[in-house]
Write a protein that holds these residues in place. Structure first.
Motif, short mmCIF file in Angstrom:
data_model
loop_
_atom_site.label_atom_id
_atom_site.label_comp_id
_atom_site.label_asym_id
_atom_site.label_seq_id
_atom_site.Cartn_x
_atom_site.Cartn_y
_atom_site.Cartn_z
N GLU A 131 4.37 36.07 -20.81
CA GLU A 131 3.75 36.00 -22.13
C GLU A 131 4.51 35.08 -23.07
N GLN A 132 5.83 35.05 -22.97
CA GLN A 132 6.61 34.12 -23.77
C GLN A 132 6.28 32.68 -23.39
N LYS A 159 6.24 40.38 -16.95
CA LYS A 159 5.11 40.08 -17.82
C LYS A 159 5.58 39.53 -19.16
N GLN A 160 6.66 40.07 -19.68
CA GLN A 160 7.21 39.60 -20.96
C GLN A 160 7.58 38.12 -20.86
N ILE A 188 3.43 31.66 -22.11
CA ILE A 188 2.07 31.40 -22.61
C ILE A 188 2.13 31.00 -24.08
N GLN A 189 2.97 31.68 -24.86
CA GLN A 189 3.12 31.32 -26.28
C GLN A 189 3.65 29.90 -26.43
N ASP A 199 0.85 27.53 -25.62
CA ASP A 199 -0.09 27.48 -26.73
C ASP A 199 0.44 26.60 -27.86
#
Length: 138
Positions: free
Chosen positions: A85-86, A81-82, A88-89, A92
């Motif tokens: 999420e990285q 998950k980490q 996804i950042q 973005d």
């Protein structure tokens, strides 16, 4: 399965498959009597996994790490998950950057007359001349 069949089955090019093999992403293919590469179903699964990870914007090294995690029975979902999420950042940030580029081009294009004249705010922007109709003139 030979390399062209593997390429069709995975959606990758033969060149990419050879590159992944050179980089150690997949184990070296077996060779037929005539020297052609022969890929196993396990290798195809790895190639499909890497392709999906790459399609989501992960680097080759990150894709390799995710593959290793997928094969590690002691992994935790938190570590996976980490990484997601990285990513996804990063996505973005790329979206924000693309929106800024779009806004700059939109402004320049809207100020361009698009006529037979030489004046072109788009080229001015590319030459580093600010294009901003709302700014006061000096």
């Amino acid at each position: 399965m030979n390399i062209s069949q593997a390429a069709t089955a995975t959606g990758l090019t033969s060149k990419t498959i050879r590159f992944y093999e050179q980089q150690g992403v997949i184990p070296p293919a077996a060779r037929s009597a005539n020297g052609y590469r022969i890929y196993s179903e396990q290798q195809l699964d790895i190639l499909r996994f890497i392709k999906r990870a790459r399609d989501l914007g992960f680097s080759l090294d990150e894709s390799r790490e995710l593959l290793q995690l997928s094969q590690d029975p002691s992994r935790t979902s938190a570590s996976v998950k980490q990484k997601a999420e990285q990513q996804i950042q990063r996505i973005d940030q790329q979206i924000e950057s693309l929106q800024q580029m779009r806004a700059i081009l939109q402004t320049a294009a809207s100020e361009c007359r698009g006529d037979e004249g030489m004046e072109c705010p788009i080229l001015d922007q590319l030459n580093g001349v600010a294009v901003d109709s709302d700014s006061p003139e000096s």
